[in-house]
Scaffold this motif. Structure first.
Motif, short mmCIF file in Angstrom:
data_model
loop_
_atom_site.label_atom_id
_atom_site.label_comp_id
_atom_site.label_asym_id
_atom_site.label_seq_id
_atom_site.Cartn_x
_atom_site.Cartn_y
_atom_site.Cartn_z
N VAL A 59 13.53 44.04 30.83
CA VAL A 59 14.65 43.29 31.38
C VAL A 59 15.95 43.77 30.74
O VAL A 59 15.95 44.33 29.64
N LEU A 60 17.04 43.53 31.45
CA LEU A 60 18.36 43.81 30.91
C LEU A 60 18.86 42.52 30.29
O LEU A 60 19.00 41.49 30.98
N VAL A 61 19.12 42.53 28.97
CA VAL A 61 19.49 41.33 28.21
C VAL A 61 20.99 41.34 27.95
O VAL A 61 21.55 42.33 27.47
N THR A 105 11.51 53.46 33.07
CA THR A 105 12.32 54.68 33.15
C THR A 105 13.80 54.35 33.04
O THR A 105 14.54 55.00 32.30
N GLU A 106 14.23 53.34 33.76
CA GLU A 106 15.62 52.91 33.70
C GLU A 106 15.97 52.39 32.30
O GLU A 106 17.05 52.65 31.77
N ALA A 107 15.03 51.66 31.68
CA ALA A 107 15.25 51.15 30.33
C ALA A 107 15.46 52.30 29.34
O ALA A 107 16.39 52.27 28.54
N ALA A 108 14.62 53.32 29.42
CA ALA A 108 14.74 54.46 28.51
C ALA A 108 16.05 55.20 28.72
O ALA A 108 16.72 55.58 27.74
N ALA A 109 16.44 55.40 29.96
CA ALA A 109 17.70 56.10 30.26
C ALA A 109 18.89 55.29 29.76
O ALA A 109 19.84 55.85 29.18
N THR A 110 18.86 53.99 29.96
CA THR A 110 19.95 53.13 29.50
C THR A 110 20.04 53.11 27.99
O THR A 110 21.13 53.20 27.42
N GLY A 122 24.84 45.02 28.09
CA GLY A 122 23.52 44.63 28.55
C GLY A 122 22.54 45.63 27.97
O GLY A 122 22.71 46.83 28.14
N ILE A 123 21.55 45.15 27.23
CA ILE A 123 20.63 46.04 26.52
C ILE A 123 19.21 45.83 27.05
O ILE A 123 18.75 44.70 27.15
N PRO A 124 18.51 46.92 27.35
CA PRO A 124 17.12 46.79 27.80
C PRO A 124 16.21 46.30 26.68
O PRO A 124 16.33 46.71 25.53
N GLY A 125 15.31 45.40 27.04
CA GLY A 125 14.32 44.89 26.10
C GLY A 125 13.00 44.69 26.81
O GLY A 125 12.96 44.44 28.02
#
Length: 90
Positions: A47-49, A61-66, A4-7
């Motif tokens: 979103v998590l894709v 913040t969660e997207a950057a950490a992921t 799952g990748i943040p976009g």
């Protein structure tokens, strides 16, 4: 491996409430946002894709950490980005 990748949502497709354009580290692809609903997602949201679907809304913040963690996976992450770049659900 499927990740799952943040976009970041950069466009909601006109006439298609369930489709949005997402930017994943420079790769732009249409994804399905139907699982979350158009009233929950807007331009600039993260979103998590996973396999062409927005699975959940996340904060920046969660997207950057992921993304930082995923980058450390090396080839698995590179392969997933390549698959995303080659996909097209439109």
């Amino acid at each position: 491996m499927c990740l799952g990748i943040p976009g970041e949502i950069v466009e909601i497709k006109a006439g298609h409430d369930d489709l949005a354009m997402v930017d994943v580290v420079g790769v732009r692809r249409a994804i399905n946002i139907g699982l979350l609903g158009p009233d929950q997602i807007g331009i600039g949201d993260w979103v998590l894709v996973h396999v062409g679907f927005a699975m959940s809304k996340i904060d920046e913040t969660e997207a950057a950490a992921t993304l930082a963690i995923l980058t450390g996976l090396g080839q698995a992450y590179t392969d997933e980005l390549q698959a995303l770049a080659e996909s097209d659900i439109t």
